[in-house]
Design an enzyme around this catalytic site. Structure first.
Site, PDB file in Angstrom:
ATOM      1  N   SER A   1       0.182  10.918  -3.387  1.00  0.00           N
ATOM      2  CA  SER A   1      -0.472  10.939  -2.058  1.00  0.00           C
ATOM      3  C   SER A   1      -0.059   9.730  -1.281  1.00  0.00           C
ATOM      4  O   SER A   1       0.417   8.740  -1.809  1.00  0.00           O
ATOM      5  CB  SER A   1      -2.004  11.091  -2.216  1.00  0.00           C
ATOM      6  OG  SER A   1      -2.425   9.740  -2.608  1.00  0.00           O
ATOM      7  N   ASP A   2      -0.479   9.668  -0.134  1.00  0.00           N
ATOM      8  CA  ASP A   2      -0.500   8.314   0.703  1.00  0.00           C
ATOM      9  C   ASP A   2      -1.755   7.716   0.446  1.00  0.00           C
ATOM     10  O   ASP A   2      -2.708   8.325  -0.178  1.00  0.00           O
ATOM     11  CB  ASP A   2      -0.191   8.434   2.133  1.00  0.00           C
ATOM     12  CG  ASP A   2       0.551   7.215   2.740  1.00  0.00           C
ATOM     13  OD1 ASP A   2       0.157   6.161   2.135  1.00  0.00           O
ATOM     14  OD2 ASP A   2       0.908   7.286   3.887  1.00  0.00           O
ATOM     15  N   TRP A   3      -2.020   6.202   0.797  1.00  0.00           N
ATOM     16  CA  TRP A   3      -2.922   5.349   0.861  1.00  0.00           C
ATOM     17  C   TRP A   3      -4.337   6.247   1.063  1.00  0.00           C
ATOM     18  O   TRP A   3      -4.574   6.670   2.129  1.00  0.00           O
ATOM     19  CB  TRP A   3      -2.884   4.249   1.360  1.00  0.00           C
ATOM     20  CG  TRP A   3      -3.449   2.994   1.464  1.00  0.00           C
ATOM     21  CD1 TRP A   3      -4.942   2.794   2.111  1.00  0.00           C
ATOM     22  CD2 TRP A   3      -3.570   1.878   0.486  1.00  0.00           C
ATOM     23  NE1 TRP A   3      -5.527   1.614   1.749  1.00  0.00           N
ATOM     24  CE2 TRP A   3      -4.608   0.866   0.708  1.00  0.00           C
ATOM     25  CE3 TRP A   3      -2.566   1.565  -0.172  1.00  0.00           C
ATOM     26  CZ2 TRP A   3      -4.659  -0.137   0.069  1.00  0.00           C
ATOM     27  CZ3 TRP A   3      -2.791   0.451  -0.865  1.00  0.00           C
ATOM     28  CH2 TRP A   3      -3.850  -0.317  -0.770  1.00  0.00           C
TER      29      TRP A   3
END
Ligand code: BGC
Length: 762
Positions: A308-310
């Site tokens: 995932s991203d942040w």
């Protein structure tokens, strides 16, 4: 050769291929066995932990983990690894660390993971090494990606990847959250400069070359790093132009423009993919089962893992409101196909996924699939055998040869957009006034992802690196260079003094552009360059002295009011730590510019177009008339094209068409030219772009020297996404174009083309 010999050769080759296939499949089977073996021994908690990624702040000293100088907190580290079994850690504290400190950090982390856990599974550390190992102090920091793309030189992209890998690995880190394979077609977007530009073929090709350099044949080698393709997919086309905002991209547009570069990245061997932080067509990237599971893992056969991203799993609940609770957000993301969550500030993901696993809302098989994918990458990285930093790499960190390579790359990126009456190169004896907010700033040359996330703390930059002002002073002598700042980025300082100084100068170098930024803090409401900088440039133009505008900027800020008055314009993009030297070299002719725009440079803020316009965009008075078109760039020498040939005028599905042209350096200096092949599909069941780049080659020619450049086109290069959203080729006529030449040819057959055979191969 006798028939017998031919037969023996064929049999020998077949045996060899069989043996190679055998080796491959044996290796794959033993990798699978190793993964299954581990999975069998793992508890549910250990599995969920492998899927959890936290930021280094979570295991560092200080209330928020961001004390400087940085120190790991052993109690926090124990908690993360022993209690929560986390499989991955990322990022840096407030600012970059030395190689030695990185080595200590990674060693301490791996000590806990490989000595004190039951199964001794090493931690996978990941970092954003976007233009070199930008979070390691003293690293070789290359031009930012759009500048690298402007070189149109695959060899430079590959060398950039290679050196980035050495310096990242020297820091003990085996995983890089780069390259961005999403194309940049929205010039307002503050992450445009992290892309390889607006075109599918250029992005696929330069990104692919970078990955090959970064990973080599085996990303598990001691001096190689695994790539992470991001941000899958369509993140780069936000309607508002603001970071992490909604895109509306149809399935056709996604498949035609946004997916092929990812496909090229997978083909180049990247084992990880990061998800689009925003949303496409109302579906947040992290909830998009169709894109992640059906298309990426299904159609594109991606067998690595998806991170995932942040904070984006949480944001399905907190921002997007597609999940009515934090737990539902976790379930949704994992079931969409996300394998690892960059949580990254706490352990909530661990707790919630455990709950989902226990109540069956996330199937055990999905968890095993995700963990299996992560373990496979860890094994292929060689992490189980070599979890620790390799001290021998320190001697290769920031070598002199890397700085030289960096300088060459920056020189080749610089794009000469205007050069009236050959005002450039400047005579070395000229008295030069340097003015403008980017003249004396290393942070402007490097921008975000440099030492800090935003890259905007000038005081943290190395003292031995030269700004453009200092580079020019050292090149032609400080006594010939006067510096008057004129303005900051958005406020006047001493424009009157600059005008006064201009009167005593032979030429004015006006350094305009943008302050350092990265991601959301770089959002803007207007693509036009700040008024005050245009006022400064105009004041300079009014003095009647030749004004050379140098643009140091991450996106093409509109400069229309000063274009006509400027004698020369140099686009330097974000040229990195050697950018000052490179621009100075170009200004005085020690380097001959050969960059070409990888983006369209717009003329008006409301006429934002890409070069591959659709027929209606060019009909009834509509035009593609930007300030400077995609692919444009001048040189201090001249090139002529002649003799465009094609080896067949009709092709079947399995045929290859060869197109060739002769290019000659007709000027007085050695120079490099980018030969660009465009193709137009004359008629199609879906309206076809005016032209699309299908190949390019950069050639280096001495004065008077000519060379023949050839391109090969196959039917898959002519494919497009048809009415039913599948990739097809249709019979009909095509036009191949190079420079002002065009040759027609015909494709005879019709076929469907698998997604895994999309365009953008060269
Ligand atoms: C960015 C990613 C980056 C991640 C980790 C996010 O804010 O969108 O590109 O890889 O942070 O630093």
């Amino acid at each position: 050769m006798t028939m017998l010999k031919i037969a023996m050769t064929i049999v020998g080759s077949l045996l060899l291929i069989g043996a190679m296939r055998g080796t491959d499949s044996t290796a794959a089977a033993s990798l699978d066995r190793r993964v299954q073996d581990l999975l069998r021994q793992m508890t549910l908690e250990e599995k969920v932990g492998q899927m959890t990624q936290v930021t280094i702040d979570v295991v560092s000293k200080g209330v928020d983990g961001r004390l400087e100088p940085h120190e790991l907190d052993s109690a926090k580290l124990d908690r993360a690894i022993l209690q929560y079994h986390v499989g991955s850690i990322l990022n840096v504290g407030p600012a970059g660390y030395s190689v030695d400190h990185w080595n200590e950090v990674i060693t301490t982390i791996q000590d806990v993971a490989t000595r004190r856990t039951r199964l001794k599974i090493p931690i996978l550390y990941g970092i954003d090494a976007v233009h070199g190992a930008n979070y390691t102090l003293g690293a070789t920091l290359f031009p930012q990606p759009t500048a690298l793309a402007a070189t149109w030189n695959r060899e430079l992209a590959s060398r950039t990847g290679e050196i980035t890998a050495v310096e990242t690995r020297a820091s003990g880190i085996p995983w890089n959250f780069y390259p961005v394979m999403d194309i940049g077609r929205q010039p307002l977007w503050p992450r445009l400069w992290e892309t390889f530009g607006e075109d599918v073929c250029l992005t696929s090709s330069m990104g692919g070359a970078y990955i090959k350099g970064l990973q080599g044949a085996d990303f598990g080698a001691r001096d190689k790093v695994a790539a992470c393709l991001k941000h899958y997919a369509g993140y780069g086309f936000p309607m508002t132009g603001k970071d992490r905002t909604a895109a509306w991209i149809s399935e056709r547009m996604l498949r035609e423009y946004f997916l092929p570069p990812f496909e090229a990245g997978i083909r180049a061997g990247a084992p990880t993919v990061m998800v689009n932080s925003a949303e496409v067509d109302g579906i947040p990237g992290h909830a998009n089962h169709h894109l992640i599971t059906e298309v990426l893992k299904g159609e594109l056969k991606f067998d690595g893992f998806v991170v995932s991203d942040w904070q984006d799993v949480q944001r399905l609940h907190t921002r997007d409101r597609v999940a009515s609770s934090p737990k539902e957000a976790v379930r949704m993301a994992i079931m969409a196909g996300v394998d690892m969550s960059m949580v990254p500030l706490d352990f909530t993901f661990f707790d919630l996924l455990l709950e989902c696993a226990k109540d069956g809302s996330v199937a055990a098989s999905r968890i095993d699939d995700a963990v299996g994918r992560i373990l496979k990458v860890k094994i292929r990285m060689g992490l189980f055998e070599r979890p620790y930093p390799d001290p021998s790499l320190k001697s290769r960190f920031a070598e002199g040869s890397s700085a030289r390579q960096n300088l060459l790359t920056a020189q080749e990126a610089i794009t000469l957009l205007k050069n009236q009456n050959g005002v450039l190169p400047l005579a070395r004896t000229a008295r030069v006034l340097v003015t403008g907010p980017t003249a004396n700033s290393l942070s402007a040359l490097n921008s975000g992802w440099t030492i800090t996330w935003q890259g905007n703390e000038e005081a943290r930059y190395p003292k031995d690196k030269l700004t453009l002002l200092r580079a020019l002073q050292s090149k032609i002598g400080a006594e010939r260079v006067t510096y008057v700042p004129g303005t900051t980025f958005d406020k006047p300082v001493d424009i009157v003094a600059a005008v006064d100084a201009a009167r005593r100068a032979d030429a004015i170098v006006a350094c305009l552009g943008e302050r350092a930024y990265c991601e959301t803090p770089g959002n803007i409401d207007d693509l036009t360059l700040d008024d005050v900088q245009l006022i400064l440039a105009n004041a300079m133009i009014k003095t009647g002295k030749p004004v050379i505008i140098v643009l140091i900027e991450g996106r093409p800020r509109i400069i229309r009011p000063v274009v006509d008055g400027a004698a020369a314009i140099l686009m330097a993009y974000l040229p990195g730590m050697e950018g000052g030297n490179a621009i100075a070299d170009v200004l005085v002719g020690d380097a001959n510019p050969s960059g070409k725009l990888p983006i369209t440079y717009p003329k008006y803020p409301n006429a934002l177009q890409t070069y591959d316009a659709k027929p209606a965009d060019l009909y009834d008075g509509n035009t593609y008339a930007p300030q400077f078109p995609f692919g444009y760039g001048l040189s201090y020498t001249t090139f002529s094209y002649s003799d465009m040939t094609i080896d067949r005028t009709a092709m079947g599905l399995r045929d290859t068409v060869h197109i060739a042209i002769t290019v000659k350096n007709t000027g007085a200096r050695p120079g490099k030219e980018v030969v660009q092949l465009y193709v137009r599909d004359d008629y199609g069941s879906v309206s076809r772009p005016d032209r699309q780049l299908k190949g390019f080659a950069k050639v280096s020619l001495e004065p008077g020297e000519g060379t023949k450049v050839s391109f090969a086109l196959t039917s898959s290069d002519l494919s497009f996404v048809g009415i039913p959203h599948a990739r097809i080729v249709e019979p009909g006529t095509f036009t191949a174009m190079i420079d002002r030449f065009a040759v027609p040819f015909t494709l005879l057959n019709k076929a469907s083309v698998p997604m895994t055979d999309a365009g953008g191969k060269r």
